[in-house]
Enzyme design. Sequence first.
Site, short mmCIF file in Angstrom:
data_model
loop_
_atom_site.label_atom_id
_atom_site.label_comp_id
_atom_site.label_asym_id
_atom_site.label_seq_id
_atom_site.Cartn_x
_atom_site.Cartn_y
_atom_site.Cartn_z
N SER A 216 6.68 -6.61 6.78
CA SER A 216 7.35 -5.70 7.68
C SER A 216 7.80 -4.38 7.03
CB SER A 216 8.58 -6.38 8.28
OG SER A 216 9.51 -6.70 7.27
N SER B 55 7.33 -9.68 3.13
CA SER B 55 7.44 -8.34 3.73
C SER B 55 7.52 -7.19 2.73
CB SER B 55 8.66 -8.26 4.65
OG SER B 55 8.36 -8.89 5.86
N LYS C 49 14.41 1.23 3.74
CA LYS C 49 13.95 0.53 4.95
C LYS C 49 15.05 0.56 6.01
CE LYS C 49 11.89 -3.94 6.29
NZ LYS C 49 11.42 -5.25 5.79
#
Lengths: 94, 477
Positions: free
Chosen positions: B154, B178, B79
């Site tokens: 996210s 997330s 990420k």
Amino acid sequence: MLEIKDIEKLATLARIKLTDKEKTSILNEIDPILGYVAQLKEISGKMSDSKKAGEHRNVTRLDEDKTKSGFHTKALIDEMPDSENNYLKVKKIL
Amino acid sequence: MNIDLKNLTITKAHDSLMKGDYTAVDLVQAYLNEIKKKDNEIHAYLEVYADVLDQAKKADEIIKSGKAGLLTGIPISIKDNILIKGRKVSAGSKILENYTATYDATVIEKLKKEGVVFLGRTNMDEFAMGGSTENSAYGPTKNPIDTERVPGGSSGGAVASVASNEALAALGSDTGGSIRQPASFCGLVGLKTTYGMISRYGLMAMGSSLDQIGPIAKTVEDTEILFNVIKGNDSKDSTSLKIFPRKEKTDAKKIKMKIGVPYDFLKVDGIDKDVLSSFKESIEKLQKLGHEIVKIELPNLKYSLAVYYVIVPAEVSSNMARYDGMRFGKKVSGENGIEDYFLSREKGLGKEVKRRIILGTYVLSAGYYDAYYNKANLVRGLIRDDYKKAFEKVDVIITPTAPNVAFKIGEKVSDPLQMYLEDIFTVPINLAGVPAISVPSGFKTINGKKMPIGLQFVANHSCENVLFEISKNFLCE
């Protein structure tokens, strides 16, 4: 109810410039959010302050510098938007 | 070289690499081919690293030398808020568009030691603020199962990379769901660990009292393998736990578990009826497997979102103060020093970030601090106590992961409060600091597309082993 001037004041405190359109849209979005979180008031009236979340404790370490002086200097200065002779360059303050 | 990426797991890939069925270079090339084929449409990646094949060659050397671990040569995506030294990292934000990490996150250091291949950095909501990846400054990621829908967020890019076979596994971060919510939206396994279980050194902070790094994979076993490598105490992260074995709580090997269901909490508005009926099927399946279902009460969980949306903006407004265009990141020059701040933040930060900073500044300001931030912390204590009491009676708690399946791109953008309500089942876990895992449990068919539904298992602090055991049992792994 918040007003545009409240949003302007908060934006100044937070050091963000907002356009008039952004101010209006943030105002319109924040009001329902504050309305929603207001439900906290209905429950927490009954509580004492001793009910804080988490058990806070101090985490300490020796105050020693394990990194060799200058080890990270170049990498950090390379990331600076503006630098001169290994110093961060900012505009005149006074 | 034809490798069946769809059914590939870390253990299978490891076996093949060891047997010499294919090399790490072959494996990585197969993923690069998929990325080339699909990522224009999916947009899981913000950057695919140029040296991926070189990394794979190094992994092949380790394998040849006989020193390979389970993760050597395994291609993983990271990420965009986790730092890898010398590589760009932007947290999905314009303010860090040209920022290069100056050090390795602890989790990266650990993965490097194993000889993992980092494929690239994945798209995300800007600074992890959002639940759909639509808040990325670089455009949304699409759900590989139905590209008209969001992958969740996210960590949407992370999950989409695995779901579309553009990576074998991924690292994400979870502040209020997330990792788990996108895993649920894309039919994968996602783990949010106990607060402090995995070092956050080198993770860009969003809500510091809630953030955790965690693994995303196709199976519980793969998730567990990654977890075991990246967990552990770290002196560089002061919130990192010293892990004490908790024998009395970690009897995960027992075949029959007591599973708590908070029936009252499931009556929240806006939960999809297909998600509910799938949840009921999951309960029946667990009963058939011999587990005991116990009705439990978590009376204060209904306040979770109200608590979360006070605490998060408060922590965001503090954490985002460092992005001011002075020492790193984007700088927009104004008439004087102070104007540099205003302009850099105006141009560099997106709408949701600005909204949360303003809201956080409000709830922390004199006169409102007691009414909002202090109250939220008090109620957070009650939520923790709810879990504490529940875990005296049960081993694990289940809820759906999200109240709905993946929604359409653009469907909820205009109403942030509606978007926030999607986090109802994941947020309380972060507030209490307990671990939770989302596993695929069913589908809802919409227009011929089978949109995945997720089931969330929650365990007591430091009881990740209970989660692995019960979810493997549930999925018959």
